[in-house]
Design a protein around this motif. Structure first.
Motif, PDB file in Angstrom:
ATOM      1  N   HIS A  83       1.080  -1.063  -0.039  1.00 42.01           N
ATOM      2  CA  HIS A  83       0.005   0.069   0.188  1.00 42.01           C
ATOM      3  C   HIS A  83       1.114   1.212  -0.374  1.00 42.01           C
ATOM      4  N   TYR A  84       0.726   2.584  -0.629  1.00 40.87           N
ATOM      5  CA  TYR A  84       0.783   3.789  -0.213  1.00 40.87           C
ATOM      6  C   TYR A  84       2.257   3.583  -1.480  1.00 40.87           C
ATOM      7  N   SER A 127      -2.867   7.286   6.718  1.00 39.46           N
ATOM      8  CA  SER A 127      -3.412   5.325   6.564  1.00 39.46           C
ATOM      9  C   SER A 127      -4.895   4.940   7.212  1.00 39.46           C
ATOM     10  N   ASN A 131      -5.615  -0.913   6.181  1.00 36.56           N
ATOM     11  CA  ASN A 131      -4.081  -1.693   5.326  1.00 36.56           C
ATOM     12  C   ASN A 131      -3.090  -2.010   6.757  1.00 36.56           C
ATOM     13  N   THR A 132      -3.355  -1.887   7.967  1.00 32.80           N
ATOM     14  CA  THR A 132      -1.742  -2.112   8.368  1.00 32.80           C
ATOM     15  C   THR A 132      -2.273  -3.235   9.668  1.00 32.80           C
TER      16      THR A 132
END
Length: 866
Positions: A215-216, A229, A233-234
């Protein structure tokens, strides 16, 4: 809306601005806090980047100093190896130190070979005077993840002779920043990536080291910044604001991202907002309490009393009166008006109840009559296009009044039989334009898949101008009457069709075809059970696909529980063989003949299960009682007609057989006379021999004509059958075989067959010559179908044999009696040395135990023992 509710709303409207102010203040504080978080995250990211630059500078300085050491510039193997070992001990955060020559060959104890043409990193390190920084890799010797560094080694003339390479241990780097991260706010994340996006350090979740960013992708950008964030997604499900540096910032080649938890930073703001909202809620609750006390005392109680009286009046209690009355307040005057109105309503309600009672009694009588006669009534108003059904209509059609009342005509069309749908719809709509009475019949399919016949009668009524304005009709279930009518028509047609049929197979095939078309089945036929009740043979079968299946045999053991029911004379009905537990053990047999649903009608005569009529359907089907009764009646009528046809055929056969037997008997007597008078010298001896042979011949005919025989031993059957055809030297017949007990029908058929073979041998075969012989051998074995008797008739010593051009009556008789009636096999061959007949019969019962036979053996029949 009650008065108290209105008071509550006023209090709520007064408190609303205060609540709005608190929420607006909370929004402003959140905005300021998020801006502060973004600034702090970016600042932390640059601090970590600076710390990384310091660590990388230390690595470069160490490698640069080593590259200028004379022992490395001159590549003195033993000395430079010791030098590198000491240097590694002083810098534990570095992986293995090594030297690679310009040609790719390892030096100073490093046993490797690197091709410069295929190693971009080696070419890059040799081609720059600055330190080389690589990407994430796993060390060859340590198998641990590292960040590679390399420094070019030059000789005294400044020419590159090789590189000194090492790697920064990423586990050490992770431990280092884990310690540093303790100074960050709680729930802070730290991510360091190389220029390829591979994670070098990840806090928390250090197991992500060596994986790529999922991601990112902004973290690999060429300029720093911030982003948010999402928790999804973590890895630890914490939403953060990330501050990140660019890959091209110092130290170049890596990117740093530090994430600060929004929850941790915003927690004080949320707490303050909750306190303010709680205070506002307590204030509003106090205001609500004051409104409740005042409204209850002055408004709610008198109004509730009036409402209670109104509700009782609405429920039909016209004796209700209110105590809130008098000439005082407006509510009191309203109470007096309520009491006067209640008195008037009570009088009118009594009149209405009397009229309604009489109407209900009349309707109840009508409903009872409709339910008893299964009559449904309907009304179609053309002006509003509204159709109204009585309750009996829904019950008659098996529909739900709650679901189908919105469109009863559409519900009726859906349950109409597909063959009647278009015609019934056209006829019904045609009645709308023709005032007067009407009538029609149609079929419906109820939810349980049963087909019902419905008779509709009614009338279309016009208005004053003669224009049809409505239809009223009544529906009557006439299924039983219709089924009886159709059944009688079918049975009359059946009797008419089979009256003049004289062949059993044609009779059964015609019935099967007619019944299959009537019931719309997939297969209809008749099967016959053999005497031992072990096999069922299909005598005739009609299939919807046109294929024929007669003369097929099925073991009765495959019928499962159905066999016991059928043997007891009970019809066996299966709606769905896949779900019926009664046929679970025979499900494979049902699937083999594609009989998902079936009706089987047994035919039991004189206490014996003789056969059955079967109707198969290749899909689940709910059989009606009328269909079952029709099958039973057809089975009875057909079997009676079959017995008649078989009797006629049997009589014709017996006449033909009698003619054939008389001819054979005369030929046999002629042969006996010729042998007796030719072989004896004295006239008295010839006469005695001739009489003895005639007596033996009569015993054979006794075997063939014993109708009440309870069976017999095979050896007895053989010896009596061949006794009239023996010779003077007693060697004409050679007989061998174990004792075998036969049923009457099998014994009779086999005796007829042996008599026919003996007669043919006398007329044309081995027994027509003086030296001719016949060998008869039999045995019993087991095969998948049960006990199997195999008997061989072998002629020798007679005239030369050739295959006949056509079959005679005797050959056809053998084939009918053994093959068709007992499922046996007969194979006749004609070698030049003599006729050979091989017979195989499946025995319906167990064979007798081997032993010594007690049957008398004629003098001229040689019994082979052993």
């Amino acid at each position: 809306m009650s008065l108290l509710t209105r008071l509550y709303l006023l209090v709520a409207f007064a408190a609303a601005p205060a609540f709005g102010l608190v929420l607006y203040n909370d929004w402003q504080l959140r905005q300021a806090a998020e801006a502060r978080i973004e600034a702090d995250a970016l600042r932390y990211a640059r601090l970590v980047s600076s710390e990384l630059d310091r660590i990388f500078s230390g690595v470069r300085s160490t490698l640069g100093a080593a590259a200028k050491a004379p022992v490395l510039q001159e590549l003195r193997e033993a000395e430079c190896a010791r030098y590198l070992s000491a240097l590694a001990n002083d810098h534990p955060y570095l992986s293995r130190l090594g030297v690679i020559r310009a040609d790719g060959q390892g030096a100073c104890g490093l046993q490797v070979r690197v091709d410069p043409a295929t190693s971009p990193s080696l070419r890059a390190a040799l081609g720059t005077s600055n330190s080389y920084l690589g990407e994430y890799t796993v060390g060859r010797g340590s198998a641990a993840p590292i960040l590679p560094f390399a420094e070019r080694i030059e000789d005294a003339g400044g020419r590159p002779v090789g590189v000194i390479a090492s790697g920064l241990r990423l586990d050490w780097l992770g431990d280092y920043f884990a310690e540093k991260a303790k100074e960050f706010p709680p729930a802070t994340s730290l991510t360091i990536v190389d220029r390829n996006g591979t994670i070098l350090v990840r806090l928390p979740n250090r197991d992500r080291v060596g994986t790529s960013l999922t991601h990112y992708p902004q973290l690999r950008a060429q300029s720093g910044g911030t982003l948010k964030s999402e928790a999804a997604n973590t890895a630890d499900s914490v939403a953060r604001i990330l501050g990140f540096t660019a890959i091209n910032e110092v130290p170049e080649g890596v990117g740093v991202a530090v994430g600060l938890s929004q929850e941790v930073v915003l927690a004080p703001i949320r707490e303050a907002t909750r306190r303010n909202l709680l205070l506002m809620a307590v204030t509003a609750a106090l205001a609500m309490g004051a409104a409740w006390l005042g409204g209850r005392a002055f408004l709610q109680r008198p109004i509730s009393a009036l409402m209670s009286v109104a509700e009782r009046l609405q429920a039909g209690d016209f004796s209700a009166r209110t105590s809130v009355a008098g000439a005082g307040s407006e509510l009191a005057r309203l109470g007096s008006t309520f009491n006067t109105m209640a008195s008037e309503l009570a009088s009118r309600e009594q009149e209405r109840e009397d009229a309604a009672k009489a109407l209900r009694e009349s309707e109840e009588r009508l409903l009872i009559a409709q339910s008893a006669a299964r009559i449904g009534v309907w009304d179609w108003d053309f002006a509003s296009d509204r159709i109204t059904w009585s309750r009996q209509m829904y019950e008659l059609f098996g529909l739900d009044a709650g679901k189908d009342a919105a469109d009863p005509y559409g519900a009726w069309l859906r349950i109409l039989h597909p063959e009647d749908r278009e015609g019934a719809d056209h006829t019904t709509r045609g009645w709308k334009d023709q005032p007067g009475p009407f009538a029609d019949e149609f079929r419906i399919i109820q939810p349980d898949d049963r087909v019902r016949w419905i008779l509709v009668r009614g009338q279309t009524m016009p208005d004053e101008a003669g224009i049809p304005r409505r239809m009223v009709g009544a529906n009557l279930d006439i299924t039983e009457i219709k089924d009886q009518e159709l059944r009688e028509i079918f049975l009359l047609t059946l009797v008419d069709r089979i009256r003049d049929i004289g062949k059993p197979g044609e009779l059964l095939q015609t019935v099967a075809e007619l019944l299959g078309a009537q019931l719309k089945g997939s297969c209809v036929g008749y099967s016959e059970i053999n005497e031992g009740e072990a096999w069922a043979t299909v005598l005739a079968a009609w299939r919807r696909d046109g294929l024929q299946g007669d003369r097929q045999r099925y073991p009765t053991s495959s019928f499962g529980n159905a066999f016991a029911e059928l043997k007891a004379g009970r019809t066996f009905v299966v709606d769905d063989a896949r779900a019926d537990e009664r046929v679970a053990c025979a499900r494979a047999a049902y699937e083999a003949v594609v009989a998902i649903a079936s009706i089987t009608v047994p035919l039991v005569r004189d206490g014996r299960f003789r056969g059955f009529l079967f109707v198969h359907q290749d899909m689940p089907r709910r059989w009606t009682a009328s269909e079952r009764e029709l099958c039973e009646e057809v089975a009875e009528r057909t079997w009676g007609a079959l017995e008649r046809v078989r009797g006629d055929a049997r009589r014709r056969l017996l006449i033909n057989e009698l003619n054939h037997r008389v001819k054979n008997t005369l030929a046999t007597v002629q042969s006996i006379a010729a042998q007796a008078f030719r072989s004896s010298g004295r006239q008295e001896d010839a006469r005695e021999t001739f009489e003895a042979r005639l007596f033996a011949l009569s015993k054979t005919h006794d075997v063939l004509t014993r109708e009440n025989w309870d069976g017999g031993d095979l050896q007895e059957i053989v010896t009596e059958a061949v006794a009239p055809f023996g010779s003077w030297d007693r060697t004409r017949f050679m007989v061998q075989g174990p004792p075998v007990r036969l049923t009457p029908s099998v014994a009779l058929s086999l005796a007829m067959t042996l008599h026919e073979l003996s007669t043919n041998a006398v007329k044309y075969g081995a027994l027509s010559a003086l030296d001719g012989k016949v060998t008869i051998i039999w045995g019993v074995g087991e095969d998948p179908e049960g006990s199997r008797l195999r008997l061989t008739w072998h002629e020798s010593g007679g005239p030369t044999v050739s295959t006949p051009l056509r079959k005679g009556f005797g050959s056809r008789l053998i084939e009918r009696s053994l093959t068709r009636e007992h499922g046996g096999e007969v194979q006749v061959s004609y070698p030049a040395s003599g006729l050979v007949c091989e017979i195989a019969i499946t025995l319906p019962k167990e064979v007798a135990a081997p032993g010594v036979t007690e049957a008398p053996v004629p003098e001229d029949v040689h019994l082979i023992t052993g």
